[in-house]
Design a protein around this motif. Structure first.
Motif, mmCIF file in Angstrom:
data_model
loop_
_atom_site.group_PDB
_atom_site.id
_atom_site.type_symbol
_atom_site.label_atom_id
_atom_site.label_comp_id
_atom_site.label_asym_id
_atom_site.label_seq_id
_atom_site.Cartn_x
_atom_site.Cartn_y
_atom_site.Cartn_z
ATOM 1 N N MET A 1 -31.966 4.389 71.106
ATOM 2 C CA MET A 1 -31.197 5.259 71.973
ATOM 3 C C MET A 1 -31.756 6.671 71.883
ATOM 4 N N PRO A 2 -31.267 7.563 72.741
ATOM 5 C CA PRO A 2 -31.817 8.921 72.743
ATOM 6 C C PRO A 2 -31.555 9.628 71.419
ATOM 7 N N SER A 3 -32.294 10.704 71.183
ATOM 8 C CA SER A 3 -31.989 11.585 70.060
ATOM 9 C C SER A 3 -30.542 12.054 70.174
ATOM 10 N N ALA A 7 -28.622 12.443 73.554
ATOM 11 C CA ALA A 7 -27.471 11.551 73.728
ATOM 12 C C ALA A 7 -26.217 12.355 74.066
ATOM 13 N N ARG A 8 -26.063 13.503 73.417
ATOM 14 C CA ARG A 8 -24.898 14.355 73.737
ATOM 15 C C ARG A 8 -24.979 14.878 75.157
ATOM 16 N N ALA A 11 -24.186 12.005 77.488
ATOM 17 C CA ALA A 11 -22.756 11.683 77.444
ATOM 18 C C ALA A 11 -21.950 12.697 78.244
ATOM 19 N N ALA A 228 -26.667 0.091 80.951
ATOM 20 C CA ALA A 228 -26.643 1.317 80.157
ATOM 21 C C ALA A 228 -25.222 1.626 79.718
ATOM 22 N N GLU A 229 -25.122 2.186 78.529
ATOM 23 C CA GLU A 229 -23.797 2.525 77.995
ATOM 24 C C GLU A 229 -22.973 3.320 78.999
ATOM 25 N N TRP A 230 -23.593 4.316 79.650
ATOM 26 C CA TRP A 230 -22.860 5.187 80.573
ATOM 27 C C TRP A 230 -23.004 4.750 82.024
ATOM 28 N N TYR A 258 -28.469 -3.875 75.836
ATOM 29 C CA TYR A 258 -27.443 -2.839 75.958
ATOM 30 C C TYR A 258 -28.131 -1.519 75.637
ATOM 31 N N ALA A 260 -27.936 1.728 74.682
ATOM 32 C CA ALA A 260 -27.011 2.679 74.063
ATOM 33 C C ALA A 260 -27.457 4.106 74.339
ATOM 34 N N GLY A 261 -26.498 4.938 74.685
ATOM 35 C CA GLY A 261 -26.757 6.363 74.847
ATOM 36 C C GLY A 261 -27.311 6.743 76.210
ATOM 37 N N ASP A 277 -37.937 9.510 69.592
ATOM 38 C CA ASP A 277 -38.204 8.210 68.974
ATOM 39 C C ASP A 277 -37.457 7.097 69.723
ATOM 40 N N ILE A 280 -35.810 2.288 73.014
ATOM 41 C CA ILE A 280 -34.816 1.241 73.250
ATOM 42 C C ILE A 280 -35.245 0.310 74.389
ATOM 43 N N HIS A 284 -37.161 -3.636 74.153
ATOM 44 C CA HIS A 284 -36.704 -4.838 74.864
ATOM 45 C C HIS A 284 -37.798 -5.410 75.760
#
Lengths: 303, 303
Positions: A1-3, A7-8, A11, A228-230, A258, A260-261, A277, A280, A284
């Motif tokens: 997932m994103p850093s 990620a913040r 979100a 995607a999570e969002w 899935y 994430a982020g 890094d 994700i 896959h």
């Protein structure tokens, strides 16, 4: 997932798909993409795979490549917009470059848009692109027997529709080794179709009738559904519908990604971004390619 | 997923869970694990968390750690065997070392075995271990407010049971920040329980009555269900049941980990193996930890 920082930021954008939010996503990742194609990757631009103005594809080949698996990316844009690449934008060269950097031949295609192009035009364009690749990708270092389609959003719907419509397959063969479906719709609801969807399908009943879920599952081609999570709830519901259908077919959990982020757009924009890094989606894709290209195992012990 | 070579070897073992196959899995990965605990990681062995002979845990702490998230690993073994570690074996120190190498405090616990220990003994032991950690893991560099339980196979069943049984929680609080469930059973079938399962639950009806699925989902703790590609069908069905239940609760796909190329045992044996680029479980754990420890995002834009 994103850093954590990315990620913040993602979100904070929520899960609505809106022009300003799409632009914010593109801006978030643009500085992380190199401005130029890296050395060691050659690009053939705008190969003509069909008679339409938008029947064009780009091929990204790593130096010295021969018989490499081919990743064919089909962009999103709600049937009415999007392109394989735009001047000054890193998208979606990022997909082609990532593929070439990882030993594959990357292909990004565009296709006709609604309202000029109507169902099943997107799937027909994919069939034409595959016909072109079967004839020409060998000369570009690719193995035409190992083409994996990656569709995102409307691109996933076009890809799923291609798999579901055997009547559209070149020479009556699906001609691909697998399909990665990022945030697609597979089973249209008769209620609440937005104007862009109706511009492609004509009316809600036509969209429902065109739902590729059953045909996609019946086609039997290896699939990797992703969400995607969002992503908005619609895409969660659609990923779940596909997972349920694959479980019902196979009696086992499908490989499902899935993301994430990520949101509906960063799930693909982040591919090949530097200084993060976040592997994700890359992980896959690599796993899925390894699964479908692995030489057959010895016969399993009796179970 | 594993390298192509390891993936082929694992595929050749099929999906049956049998002593000779478990031994073959252990042998496959043993040479890839370092014989000694790496420098910079301190280990406290056999801390006593309860009155039973097997109420012991090991704590792996990276140098200088303070307030780190804590990963508590609960091993499998079909209720009747298994241990947190055995002399000369890299398992399951590999989990503790991986955690410490990645900035967490790793804890591996063992617990009472059937037939001497009967339901809900495993969940009671987890509750006792958590009580110990809440009191002592701060002194070992861990943050007792951020404990994530990782259970595998029977360990996942004990963990899920702990989450489902609020009557067992210390001070009536679940006391964990999340739970990773590798190849567990959440909804027991009255038919076909093998002797080891009956040794723990008593009889099939008791196993069915003890099924943690509903309580686990009601507990609301963040969950990451996982299943291995070569898991027997039972574990695919159980992962799917949990995914369905979480979707029904939340209206969105849960984060689920499909461990491509792995089987029921290699899904955990490969963690921290050297000389392989296989970060499949590591990636999921890291993502899950980032999700549950990320500071709250700004309020999403209205959707």
């Amino acid at each position: 997932m994103p850093s954590a920082q990315l990620a913040r930021a993602i979100a904070a954008l929520g899960s609505e798909i809106r022009p300003d939010i799409l632009a914010a996503c593109e801006q978030l990742y643009a500085p992380l993409h190199a401005a130029a194609i890296p050395a060691g990757i050659s690009v053939v631009r705008d190969a003509v795979y069909g008679g339409g103005e938008r029947n064009r594809l780009d091929v990204f080949t790593p130096a010295g490549a021969a018989d490499r698996p081919v990743l064919l990316f089909v962009h999103g844009g709600g049937f009415v917009m999007g392109d394989k690449n735009l001047p000054g934008s890193p998208y979606y060269d990022n997909v082609g470059v990532w593929a070439a950097r990882n030993g594959f031949v990357g292909v990004t295609m565009t296709y006709g848009l609604a309202p000029a192009a109507r169902y099943p035009s997107g799937a027909v364009d994919i069939a034409s692109a595959l016909t072109w690749l079967h004839a020409h990708v060998g000369a570009q270092g690719g193995d035409p027997r190992t083409i994996v389609v990656i569709g995102q959003s409307a691109g996933a719907i076009h890809a799923a529709t291609y798999a579901a419509r055997a009547d559209l397959w070149p020479d009556a063969r699906i001609g691909i080794a697998g399909m990665i479906l990022l945030s697609g719709v597979y089973d249209f609801d008769p209620e609440g179709q937005p104007p862009n969807v109706l511009a492609y399908f004509g009316d809600p009943a036509a969209a429902v009738a065109a739902s590729p879920l059953a045909g996609l599952v019946a086609a039997g081609v290896p699939l990797l559904p992703a969400v995607a999570e969002w992503d908005p709830p619609l895409f969660h519901a659609q990923a779940m519908a596909l997972v349920r259908a694959l479980y019902a077919r196979d009696g086992r959990m499908p490989h499902v990604a899935y993301l994430a982020g990520h949101n509906h757009l960063t799930e693909i924009l982040h591919l090949n971004a530097a200084g993060t890094d976040d592997a994700i989606l890359a992980g896959h894709i690599t796993e899925f390619l390894r699964q479908i290209t692995m030489p057959a195992a010895s016969a399993p012990l009796a179970v």
